[in-house]
Enzyme design. Structure first.
Site, PDB file in Angstrom:
ATOM      1  N   HIS A   4       0.843  -1.202   0.000  1.00 35.51           N
ATOM      2  CA  HIS A   4       0.000   0.000   0.000  1.00 35.51           C
ATOM      3  C   HIS A   4       0.882   1.258   0.000  1.00 35.51           C
ATOM      4  O   HIS A   4       0.858   2.072   0.907  1.00 35.51           O
ATOM      5  CB  HIS A   4      -0.864  -0.062   1.264  1.00 35.51           C
ATOM      6  CG  HIS A   4      -1.977   0.924   1.378  1.00 35.51           C
ATOM      7  ND1 HIS A   4      -1.796   2.276   1.266  1.00 35.51           N
ATOM      8  CD2 HIS A   4      -3.293   0.732   1.629  1.00 35.51           C
ATOM      9  CE1 HIS A   4      -2.954   2.869   1.469  1.00 35.51           C
ATOM     10  NE2 HIS A   4      -3.880   1.965   1.661  1.00 35.51           N
ATOM     11  N   GLU A  63      -1.012   1.444  -5.290  1.00 28.22           N
ATOM     12  CA  GLU A  63      -0.809   0.230  -4.520  1.00 28.22           C
ATOM     13  C   GLU A  63      -0.758  -1.008  -5.410  1.00 28.22           C
ATOM     14  O   GLU A  63      -1.567  -1.141  -6.334  1.00 28.22           O
ATOM     15  CB  GLU A  63      -1.944   0.119  -3.496  1.00 28.22           C
ATOM     16  CG  GLU A  63      -2.089   1.399  -2.655  1.00 28.22           C
ATOM     17  CD  GLU A  63      -3.395   1.497  -1.907  1.00 28.22           C
ATOM     18  OE1 GLU A  63      -3.912   2.632  -1.757  1.00 28.22           O
ATOM     19  OE2 GLU A  63      -3.918   0.444  -1.488  1.00 28.22           O
TER      20      GLU A  63
HETATM   21  O1  TA6 Z   1      -6.099   1.836  -0.247  1.00 26.38           O
HETATM   22  C1  TA6 Z   1      -7.068   2.782  -0.114  1.00 26.38           C
HETATM   23  C2  TA6 Z   1      -7.804   2.538   1.185  1.00 26.38           C
HETATM   24  O2  TA6 Z   1      -8.370   1.272   1.203  1.00 26.38           O
HETATM   25  C3  TA6 Z   1      -8.837   3.643   1.411  1.00 26.38           C
HETATM   26  O3  TA6 Z   1     -10.126   3.156   1.378  1.00 26.38           O
HETATM   27  C4  TA6 Z   1      -8.453   4.264   2.742  1.00 26.38           C
HETATM   28  O4  TA6 Z   1      -9.198   3.819   3.773  1.00 26.38           O
HETATM   29  C5  TA6 Z   1      -6.989   3.886   2.858  1.00 26.38           C
HETATM   30  O5  TA6 Z   1      -6.886   2.620   2.301  1.00 26.38           O
HETATM   31  C6  TA6 Z   1      -6.369   3.956   4.221  1.00 26.38           C
HETATM   32  O6  TA6 Z   1      -6.804   2.962   5.053  1.00 26.38           O
HETATM   33  P1  TA6 Z   1      -6.340   2.951   6.595  1.00 26.38           P
HETATM   34  O7  TA6 Z   1      -6.972   1.717   7.186  1.00 26.38           O
HETATM   35  O8  TA6 Z   1      -4.833   2.866   6.600  1.00 26.38           O
HETATM   36  O9  TA6 Z   1      -6.819   4.229   7.209  1.00 26.38           O
END
Ligand code: TA6
Length: 301
Positions: free
Chosen positions: A170, A273
């Site tokens: 990510h 990602e």
């Molecule tokens: O990758 C994008 C995502 O899934 C968004 O929906 C957003 O929530 C982000 O990840 C961050 O997630 P987190 O759980 O680290 O706050």
């Protein structure tokens, strides 16, 4: 220096090249410093948090508001999502993006290679993980810091039952201005728009940002470019054995709502990602292994 960092440095450190030191919150990290690049990996979460190739400022973004404590995910760098992405279906209490990003990983190796300094860390199932997900697994992350950044995530089924998992590297990239960047390489690819109840859409042309953006691009193995006119550079993100790409910018309201992001952090980060999610989730039989790889390079424009 904490005892754990000193002991790990004694065992694995390469003097003048890679040391194990105390990072934020006293959490042990591997710090790499060579002529080709500088970089960092935390054992907490198995998280790469920095990569600066020679002549470039850090390519990875970490928020100044990030938490650095056991049980919490670090906000930035390359969090590892496993064995599910986003919310766990049918289990709203489960931690978003799985449980390995808030787990302590084990340092296994530091070695100099032709591609750079390679750091190997690992984590595996235990009683705590099995309470959330009843399977035996081993995850190894190999991060190689050089003129390029290479990150390989190797998942092995160490149990007696097959399992299916989702995974993501990510990655948070540092950018100069979110309203000015352009992302190319996803033209013609279908995506799930998570800002619009997961509606399926078709990407036309490059991605530009003008609002919260949260998209899961499906069935795409191609590379992506992030063109940044403010920092005058292009970040090239390529991958292997990954069939999904997620693009995220929280924009104003979401950044304000997240306690571990500064209110204006949305202007200087974008997540691109490297994933296998949704219909591209991976099934592994006992003894089987899957490796997903990310490679990042950067060039001035
Ligand atoms: O990758 C994008 C995502 O899934 C968004 O929906 C957003 O929530 C982000 O990840 C961050 O997630 P987190 O759980 O680290 O706050």
């Amino acid at each position: 220096m904490t005892d754990i960092s000193s002991a790990l440095d004694l065992t694995h450190g390469l003097p003048g090249i890679a040391r194990v030191v105390d990072g934020h919150g006293g959490l042990p990290k591997v710090q790499v410093t060579t002529a080709a690049a500088a970089g960092e990996v935390y054992l907490h979460g198995g998280q790469v948090t920095s990569w600066s190739p020679a002549g470039h400022r850090d390519v990875l973004f970490v928020s100044r508001a990030s938490r650095w404590e056991p049980g919490r995910a670090i906000r930035g760098g390359i969090p590892i999502c496993f064995p599910w992405f986003g919310n766990k279906a049918g289990d709203p209490q489960a931690p978003a993006h799985g449980f390995v990003r808030s787990k302590q990983w084990t340092l296994e190796s530091i070695a100099q290679t032709d591609a750079g300094v390679a750091v190997g860390i690992a984590t595996e199932s235990d009683a705590e993980t099995k309470a959330r997900w009843p399977f035996d697994f081993r995850l190894v992350l190999r991060a190689t810091f050089g003129a390029s950044l290479q990150v390989a995530l190797v998942a092995t089924n160490t149990g007696t039952a097959a399992f299916t998992f989702e995974e993501a590297l990510h990655t948070y990239f540092t950018i100069g201005d979110a309203t000015a960047i352009r992302i190319s390489g996803l033209d013609g690819v279908r995506y799930l728009d998570k800002v619009d109840a997961g509606r399926e859409r078709l990407q036309e042309g490059d991605i530009a940002f003008a609002a919260e953006t949260d998209r899961v691009y499906l069935n795409t193995a191609g590379a992506v470019d992030i063109d940044d006119p403010t920092l005058r550079r292009r970040i090239h993100v390529s991958k292997q054995n990954s069939q999904s790409t997620v693009v995220w910018n929280p924009w104003i309201d979401k950044a304000r709502a997240l306690a571990d992001l500064q209110d204006d952090d949305w202007t200087r980060l974008v997540c691109v990602e490297t994933c296998n999610v949704a219909a591209s989730a991976i099934e592994l039989a006992p003894g089987q292994q899957h490796t997903m790889t990310l490679t990042v390079t950067v060039a001035p424009t």
